[in-house]
Design a protein around this motif. Structure first.
Motif, PDB file in Angstrom:
ATOM      1  N   VAL A   1       4.996  -9.782   0.667  1.00  0.00           N
ATOM      2  CA  VAL A   1       4.782  -8.344   0.838  1.00  0.00           C
ATOM      3  C   VAL A   1       5.399  -7.863   2.147  1.00  0.00           C
TER       4      VAL A   1
ATOM      5  N   ARG B   1       8.987  -7.659   1.727  1.00  0.00           N
ATOM      6  CA  ARG B   1       9.314  -6.535   0.850  1.00  0.00           C
ATOM      7  C   ARG B   1       9.273  -5.214   1.622  1.00  0.00           C
TER       8      ARG B   1
ATOM      9  N   LEU C   1      13.177  -0.742  -0.025  1.00  0.00           N
ATOM     10  CA  LEU C   1      11.822  -0.190  -0.071  1.00  0.00           C
ATOM     11  C   LEU C   1      11.668   0.934   0.949  1.00  0.00           C
TER      12      LEU C   1
ATOM     13  N   THR D   1      -1.110   4.546  -2.814  1.00  0.00           N
ATOM     14  CA  THR D   1      -0.023   4.279  -1.875  1.00  0.00           C
ATOM     15  C   THR D   1      -0.336   4.770  -0.474  1.00  0.00           C
TER      16      THR D   1
ATOM     17  N   VAL E   1       1.912  -2.623  -3.072  1.00  0.00           N
ATOM     18  CA  VAL E   1       3.277  -3.138  -3.214  1.00  0.00           C
ATOM     19  C   VAL E   1       3.411  -4.028  -4.445  1.00  0.00           C
ATOM     20  N   ILE E   2       2.344  -4.799  -4.766  1.00  0.00           N
ATOM     21  CA  ILE E   2       2.373  -5.729  -5.899  1.00  0.00           C
ATOM     22  C   ILE E   2       1.480  -5.206  -7.012  1.00  0.00           C
ATOM     23  N   ASP E   3       2.019  -5.126  -8.220  1.00  0.00           N
ATOM     24  CA  ASP E   3       1.189  -4.761  -9.368  1.00  0.00           C
ATOM     25  C   ASP E   3       0.305  -5.937  -9.752  1.00  0.00           C
TER      26      ASP E   3
ATOM     27  N   ALA F   1       0.552 -10.723  -9.791  1.00  0.00           N
ATOM     28  CA  ALA F   1       1.367 -11.926  -9.642  1.00  0.00           C
ATOM     29  C   ALA F   1       0.931 -12.944 -10.688  1.00  0.00           C
TER      30      ALA F   1
ATOM     31  N   PRO G   1       5.603 -12.758  -8.286  1.00  0.00           N
ATOM     32  CA  PRO G   1       5.051 -11.412  -8.105  1.00  0.00           C
ATOM     33  C   PRO G   1       5.762 -10.391  -9.001  1.00  0.00           C
TER      34      PRO G   1
ATOM     35  N   TRP H   1       6.469  -6.558  -8.849  1.00  0.00           N
ATOM     36  CA  TRP H   1       6.412  -5.541  -7.798  1.00  0.00           C
ATOM     37  C   TRP H   1       6.056  -4.174  -8.360  1.00  0.00           C
ATOM     38  N   ARG H   2       5.237  -3.460  -7.598  1.00  0.00           N
ATOM     39  CA  ARG H   2       4.922  -2.074  -7.904  1.00  0.00           C
ATOM     40  C   ARG H   2       5.954  -1.163  -7.250  1.00  0.00           C
TER      41      ARG H   2
END
Length: 467
Positions: A331, A334, A340, A408, A440-442, A444, A463, A465-466
């Motif tokens: 994360v 990312r 991003l 967010t 950030v992550i939907d 994993a 992962p 990603w969102r």
């Protein structure tokens, strides 16, 4: 032959004691004592209900104790200032008369209004006076409610026993130091910190409630969800319009707070979080959700079989700490990526939230207009229901989008690169860390590991990603 009184009871009551000095009941007691002295009745006990209405139907402990003592034969006479001090409800007067009749109590006297409830004429007068008192209370209640409705419609405060946090005693002027605390609380709550953690933060910084007490989650929740701090007037649990006082936060921010609280109510999370990735991991064998499952001192995520856990396969386990460290590093990297950064810069979350909030307000206005039309019989019940359905569906959709946009908020105010964030990471609460990760992550996916392996193979973790 006159009945000898050996243990008289004195009852006193006043509905409202705004000063808290009990002066009203004190005057009643003094007059009742003088009457008892003139009659030669020894007073065994004084029963006092201060600041309690006899019309609302709420419990009056002293009055209930008086009835119980009369029923048990402990009192053989009653003195009260006036029948409307005894009761303002005809049904209660009948209950009182039945109690004294059953107990054989024949001596009931009033300082104001010479009547004998033991006679037919006296009881008739008492019933009439109780009915008049009930009508007066009902009329007063209607006047008070109408006044409160008018005050609310004008956006003015209605007063209260204590000032609201963030405002001065006039309930209108913003108190700058407390207003800044509210803004910080809202920002941190939207960023993912829990109410429990924020209460601890307030305590550690010496911030007290307006009564000087400690903060607890329910009281803090009440402040953050209130329309008051957004400059909105609430009445009977609903926002009725703008208030005359200045807002501390925007209505859009309040809608975000409500959205996050609604989401928390759905998830049902109450106990302190111990697992960073709760709800974010999926089994690589069956696709089911992994659940936290400690074994001794070791924290683990486990695919659990059974209907209560989504029907998982029960064949996958991963130790929590290594996978948490791996995904946190992913994360952070990312967040440090130029792609991003560009996405975050252009995502326009504040604009979207404001648009959704305005849309919800417009939808609510439409519902209110429909209610007025139905009340005036301009539309039928069938037309009212048919018109409500698309508006309510649209509101549900907008609320869902607002909840997604609110998630967010965890990224608000983050450093522009991962170095400083790594340094701050350990200082963040676990709820804030989890909010950042889930923003950030939907989810994993955890693939099956090799039997006998004592370390985590990074390739097992994939992962999704969102952002």
């Amino acid at each position: 032959m006159a009945t000898v009184v050996g243990a008289a009871a004195v009852y006193a009551r006043i509905s409202s004691d705004t000063e808290g000095r009990a002066l009203g009941v004190t005057r009643q007691l003094e007059d009742c004592r003088r009457l008892a002295d003139s009659l030669g009745w020894p007073v065994a006990q004084e029963y006092v209900d201060n600041d309690l209405s006899a019309y609302s139907g709420k419990r009056r402990p002293a009055y209930e104790q008086l009835l119980a003592d009369l029923a048990e034969g402990l009192r053989d006479a009653v003195i009260c200032y006036h029948v409307d001090r005894l009761t303002r409800r005809p049904v209660e007067l009948e209950q009182f008369v039945a109690t004294v009749d059953a107990a054989g109590v024949r001596q009931v006297r009033f300082v104001s209004g010479d009547m004998d409830l033991g006679t037919g004429d006296g009881l008739l007068i008492g019933r009439i006076m109780a009915a008049v008192a009930a009508n007066e209370s009902a009329a007063k209640s209607r006047r008070v409610l109408r006044k409160l409705d008018q005050i609310a419609a004008e956006g003015r405060p209605h007063g209260g026993n204590r000032r609201p946090f963030g405002y001065e005693d006039d309930r209108v002027t913003v108190r700058p130091d407390e207003a800044e605390v509210i803004r910080q609380l809202v920002a941190r709550y939207l960023a993912g910190e829990s109410l429990r953690f924020l209460c601890s933060w307030l305590e550690s910084n010496g911030v007290r409630t307006t009564t000087g007490g400690e903060w607890h989650s329910p009281s803090l929740r009440g402040v953050l969800k209130s329309g008051r701090i957004a400059g909105l007037r609430e009445h009977r649990g609903e926002v009725v319009g703008p208030a005359v006082w200045d807002a501390i936060i925007s209505p859009a921010d309040r809608d975000r707070v409500l959205a996050r609280m609604a989401e928390a109510a759905v998830t049902g999370r109450r106990s302190p979080r111990r697992y960073l990735l709760s709800g974010l991991l999926r089994c690589g064998r069956c696709g089911g959700k992994l659940f936290s499952s400690p074994r001794g001192e070791t924290r683990r995520y486990v695919c659990v079989s059974g209907p209560d856990h989504g029907g998982g396969c029960g064949r996958l386990t991963v130790v929590a700490e290594p996978v948490e460290q791996l995904l946190v590093e992913a994360v952070l990297q990312r967040l440090d990526s130029p792609q991003l950064a560009q996405t975050l810069t252009g995502r326009g979350g504040d604009v979207l939230a404001l648009e959704l909030s305005d849309g919800l307000a417009a939808d609510q206005e439409q519902l209110d207009e429909l209610a007025v039309m139905f009340g005036k019989q301009e539309i039928s019940a069938r037309e009212w229901r048919a018109a409500r359905q698309p508006i309510e569906r649209r509101m549900t959709d907008r609320q869902r989008q607002l909840t997604a946009a609110t998630s967010t908020e965890a990224l608000a105010g983050l450093p522009g690169n991962s170095g400083p964030l790594r340094q701050q990471w350990a200082e963040l609460s676990l709820t804030r860390q989890a909010a950042i990760v889930s923003a950030v992550i939907d989810h994993a996916v955890i693939a099956p590991g090799q039997p006998g392996s004592r370390s985590l193979d990074p390739t097992r973790v994939r992962p999704v990603w969102r952002l």
